[in-house]
Design an enzyme around this catalytic site. Structure first.
Site, short mmCIF file in Angstrom:
data_model
loop_
_atom_site.label_atom_id
_atom_site.label_comp_id
_atom_site.label_asym_id
_atom_site.label_seq_id
_atom_site.Cartn_x
_atom_site.Cartn_y
_atom_site.Cartn_z
N CYS A 1 0.72 -1.27 0.11
CA CYS A 1 0.08 -0.09 0.12
C CYS A 1 0.91 1.29 0.00
CB CYS A 1 -0.71 0.00 1.14
SG CYS A 1 -2.07 1.43 1.25
N CYS B 1 -0.26 4.29 0.26
CA CYS B 1 -0.94 5.30 1.20
C CYS B 1 -0.06 5.84 2.52
CB CYS B 1 -2.37 5.09 1.57
SG CYS B 1 -2.37 4.46 3.40
N CYS C 1 -0.35 3.95 6.19
CA CYS C 1 0.16 2.86 6.73
C CYS C 1 1.63 2.81 6.87
CB CYS C 1 -0.03 1.74 5.56
SG CYS C 1 -1.83 1.19 5.31
N1 LIG Z 1 -4.27 9.48 -0.49
C1 LIG Z 1 -4.29 9.15 0.85
C2 LIG Z 1 -5.08 7.66 0.86
C3 LIG Z 1 -5.26 6.89 2.39
C4 LIG Z 1 -6.19 5.91 2.36
O1 LIG Z 1 -7.35 6.07 1.72
N2 LIG Z 1 -5.85 4.42 2.66
C5 LIG Z 1 -6.55 3.41 2.45
C6 LIG Z 1 -5.83 2.23 2.30
S1 LIG Z 1 -4.87 1.55 3.63
C7 LIG Z 1 -4.65 -0.16 3.62
O2 LIG Z 1 -5.03 -0.49 2.18
C8 LIG Z 1 -7.62 3.40 3.89
O3 LIG Z 1 -8.77 2.63 3.48
N3 LIG Z 1 -7.60 4.09 4.57
C9 LIG Z 1 -8.44 4.15 5.53
C10 LIG Z 1 -7.56 4.52 6.90
O4 LIG Z 1 -6.48 5.01 6.78
O5 LIG Z 1 -8.19 4.69 8.09
C11 LIG Z 1 -3.21 8.94 1.64
O6 LIG Z 1 -2.14 8.62 1.15
O7 LIG Z 1 -3.15 9.40 2.74
ZN LIG Z 2 -2.49 2.16 3.09
#
Ligand SMILES: N[C@@H](CCC(=O)N[C@@H](CSCO)C(=O)NCC(=O)O)C(=O)O
Ligand SMILES: [Zn+2]
Ligand SMILES: [Zn+2]
Length: 190
Positions: free
Chosen positions: A49, A51, A54
């Protein structure tokens, strides 16, 4: 091309999991009194991932994250060292206050397609065998984390080379699952 570090667990090639794998213990990075979390099943939907939410190992562009049902997650040592990173987030990421590693992230929000699941990072297990990642999610989000946009072609090419098809949200299967849940909740589908 291999110069792009996606994640240490996949940089040398994606290793297959073991059929019938029944789980393992996740340990944080603290040298003393590490947090331990027992996972009582194999993981599902393992992916890398991009994002910003994480936790990624140092130098890696991606995290590696998957889910198990929350009843298969038990904090067995040093639970007092855990704190929720962002109480407003969907995923309640519990991180070690000392080393910063994210140990488990339950989803408890009412009426959400992921409710009852916990996000985990299987590379924290000393035992190999958890199901391997099968796709890359939130790939464009690495730019939000500071990656130069000019590197994106190389990153997507490397992900394809590793057999991790790149998507800018979740995989089509998971996006269809979420949309189906929403359509049923809205009464559009039975
Ligand atoms: N562009 C943002 C995206 C963040 C995001 O939506 N992350 C997803 C995937 S995490 C694992 O697959 C998500 O579902 N987030 C929910 C959360 O974080 O609670 C960025 O990069 O910050
Ligand atoms: Zn993520
Ligand atoms: Zn720790």
């Amino acid at each position: 091309m291999a110069s792009v570090s996606i994640h240490p667990s996949v940089d040398g090639g994606v290793k297959p999991g073991k059929t019938g794998f029944a789980g393992g213990t996740l340990t944080c990075h603290c040298k003393s009194n590490p947090v331990e979390v027992q996972i009582g099943s194999d993981c599902l939907h393992n992916h890398v991932c991009g994002c910003t939410k994480c936790s990624k190992p140092a130098g890696a562009a991606f995290s590696m994250v998957s889910v198990v049902t929350s009843d298969n997650v038990k904090v067995t040592k040093n639970a007092d060292k855990l704190a929720v990173v962002d109480g407003n987030a969907l995923i309640q990421r519990h991180a070690c206050k000392e080393c910063g590693v994210h140990m488990h992230g339950p989803v408890t929000r009412a009426n959400h397609p992921f409710t009852g699941l916990s996000f985990i990072h299987t590379e924290l297990s000393g035992t190999e065998g958890f199901a391997a990642p099968t796709f890359a999610a939130f790939v464009s989000s690495v730019i939000e984390g500071g990656t130069d946009p000019s590197k994106m072609d190389g990153i997507r090419a490397r992900l394809n080379e590793l057999g991790l098809p790149p998507y800018d949200t979740l995989s089509p299967g998971l996006m269809d699952y979420i949309a189906t849940f929403t359509a049923k909740a809205n009464g559009v589908l039975k």
